[in-house]
Scaffold this motif. Structure first.
Motif, PDB file in Angstrom:
ATOM      1  N   UNK A  22     -10.982   2.779 -19.183  1.00 60.82           N
ATOM      2  CA  UNK A  22     -11.087   4.232 -19.189  1.00 60.82           C
ATOM      3  C   UNK A  22     -11.423   4.786 -17.809  1.00 60.82           C
ATOM      4  N   UNK A  23     -12.363   4.167 -17.136  1.00 60.19           N
ATOM      5  CA  UNK A  23     -12.868   4.708 -15.869  1.00 60.19           C
ATOM      6  C   UNK A  23     -12.030   4.294 -14.658  1.00 60.19           C
ATOM      7  N   UNK A  24     -11.321   3.189 -14.754  1.00 56.25           N
ATOM      8  CA  UNK A  24     -10.473   2.692 -13.662  1.00 56.25           C
ATOM      9  C   UNK A  24     -11.237   2.646 -12.325  1.00 56.25           C
ATOM     10  N   UNK A  25     -12.254   1.812 -12.211  1.00 57.70           N
ATOM     11  CA  UNK A  25     -13.064   1.774 -10.998  1.00 57.70           C
ATOM     12  C   UNK A  25     -12.277   1.267  -9.793  1.00 57.70           C
ATOM     13  N   UNK A  26     -12.619   1.807  -8.635  1.00 54.32           N
ATOM     14  CA  UNK A  26     -12.045   1.319  -7.373  1.00 54.32           C
ATOM     15  C   UNK A  26     -12.876   0.131  -6.887  1.00 54.32           C
ATOM     16  N   UNK A  47      -7.540  -3.119 -15.206  1.00 55.58           N
ATOM     17  CA  UNK A  47      -7.791  -1.689 -15.310  1.00 55.58           C
ATOM     18  C   UNK A  47      -8.413  -1.061 -14.088  1.00 55.58           C
ATOM     19  N   UNK A  48      -8.667  -1.848 -13.034  1.00 56.91           N
ATOM     20  CA  UNK A  48      -9.261  -1.317 -11.822  1.00 56.91           C
ATOM     21  C   UNK A  48      -8.221  -0.892 -10.803  1.00 56.91           C
ATOM     22  N   UNK A  49      -8.698  -0.354  -9.692  1.00 58.57           N
ATOM     23  CA  UNK A  49      -7.834   0.050  -8.578  1.00 58.57           C
ATOM     24  C   UNK A  49      -8.302  -0.732  -7.359  1.00 58.57           C
ATOM     25  N   UNK A  50      -7.505  -1.698  -6.870  1.00 56.12           N
ATOM     26  CA  UNK A  50      -7.951  -2.523  -5.749  1.00 56.12           C
ATOM     27  C   UNK A  50      -7.630  -1.901  -4.397  1.00 56.12           C
ATOM     28  N   UNK A 185     -14.288 -13.206  -9.530  1.00 55.03           N
ATOM     29  CA  UNK A 185     -15.275 -12.440  -8.768  1.00 55.03           C
ATOM     30  C   UNK A 185     -14.904 -10.978  -8.662  1.00 55.03           C
ATOM     31  N   UNK A 186     -13.617 -10.695  -8.448  1.00 52.34           N
ATOM     32  CA  UNK A 186     -13.169  -9.312  -8.335  1.00 52.34           C
ATOM     33  C   UNK A 186     -13.252  -8.592  -9.676  1.00 52.34           C
ATOM     34  N   UNK A 187     -12.954  -9.296 -10.767  1.00 50.24           N
ATOM     35  CA  UNK A 187     -13.074  -8.685 -12.091  1.00 50.24           C
ATOM     36  C   UNK A 187     -14.554  -8.404 -12.401  1.00 50.24           C
ATOM     37  N   UNK A 188     -15.432  -9.306 -12.005  1.00 51.54           N
ATOM     38  CA  UNK A 188     -16.863  -9.032 -12.156  1.00 51.54           C
ATOM     39  C   UNK A 188     -17.225  -7.749 -11.404  1.00 51.54           C
ATOM     40  N   UNK A 189     -16.697  -7.580 -10.189  1.00 49.47           N
ATOM     41  CA  UNK A 189     -16.980  -6.363  -9.432  1.00 49.47           C
ATOM     42  C   UNK A 189     -16.514  -5.125 -10.183  1.00 49.47           C
ATOM     43  N   UNK A 190     -15.348  -5.198 -10.832  1.00 47.99           N
ATOM     44  CA  UNK A 190     -14.860  -4.057 -11.615  1.00 47.99           C
ATOM     45  C   UNK A 190     -15.819  -3.729 -12.748  1.00 47.99           C
TER      46      UNK A 190
END
Length: 253
Positions: A22-26, A47-50, A185-190
């Motif tokens: 929902x939030x699509x974090x950067x 669902x994130x924005x890299x 690691x990147x998914x954890x950051x999201x």
């Protein structure tokens, strides 16, 4: 007085995945050069924005615009080390959650020293394999250190100052695709971007990548087709999939 901790289970993972979608974090990813595209595709799939720049001149701007940061030491040179230092300083000053992946810190004394330095700047999490985490010798919750220490393997173990969790999802084919750990690691950051409890966020993220791997593996012919199927499943994974398949355990239970 002992504070009761909320249970961590598949329901938590499902809710946090829905929140990420929902939030699509950067997520700004200071990622090793070998796996940049795979990680960018995986963050997008979940669902994130890299964003991926490692330019010392630009990284501060990108981290300020991001919701979270992942720092990976895989291909470490002088320029990348400088950019990581800038990025970490910005994240700390701005109060943004970030994670350190101390890749191969057990191979090089200089890399180990840098990983320890970063780990004591207050990241939300440090995630590595057993050899890397043994070399670092971290304890969660100490002043200046990470909120959660994560050792990944056939069973992922997540230690905070108050709780020990296990995530038992995943598949052996993950070890045959370079970058699955970096992507974790990147998914954890999201997930850190949408959940302030770093241990909950990390457990939900690892369950997400682990369930995706389990669902992708049966149709794969080998590591190449698995890598593609893994991203496809990650993009279509639903909260209901996590409710059904996530295996998160509290060691105190």
């Amino acid at each position: 007085m002992t504070v009761a901790l909320a249970p961590v289970d598949a329901d938590v993972a499902a809710r946090l995945l829905e929140r990420v979608r929902t939030r699509r974090p950067r997520v700004h990813c200071l990622m090793n050069t070998v796996v940049q595209k795979f990680v960018a595709d995986g963050v997008t799939a979940v669902g994130g924005i890299p964003s991926m720049t490692s330019s010392e001149e630009e990284v501060a701007v990108f981290v300020r615009r991001a919701d979270s940061l992942t720092v990976n030491l895989g291909t470490l040179d002088a320029a990348r080390r400088a950019a990581i230092g800038v990025a970490a300083s910005v994240a700390v000053a701005a109060g943004k959650p970030w994670i350190v992946d101390p890749v191969h810190c057990d191979y090089s004394p200089a890399r180990l020293a840098f990983a320890r330095e970063l780990s004591m700047l207050g990241p939300a999490a440090v995630r590595g394999n057993a050899a890397e985490m043994m070399a670092l010798g971290l304890r969660a919750g100490l002043e200046g250190g990470p909120a959660v220490v994560i050792t990944t393997g056939p069973v992922d173990r997540l230690l905070s100052a108050t709780r020990s969790l296990r995530v038992e999802n995943g598949h052996p084919l993950m070890a045959g695709v370079t970058g699955t750990g970096c992507l974790a690691g990147a998914v954890i950051a999201a997930f850190l971007a949408v959940e302030p409890d770093a241990q909950l966020a990390a457990a939900a993220a690892l369950a997400t990548t682990g369930v995706a791997a389990e669902r992708a593996a049966p149709g794969a012919r080998g590591p190449a087709s698995f890598g593609i199927a893994f991203l496809d499943v990650l993009a279509t994974l639903s909260p209901d999939d996590l409710l059904t398949h996530a295996r998160i355990h509290d060691d105190r239970a």
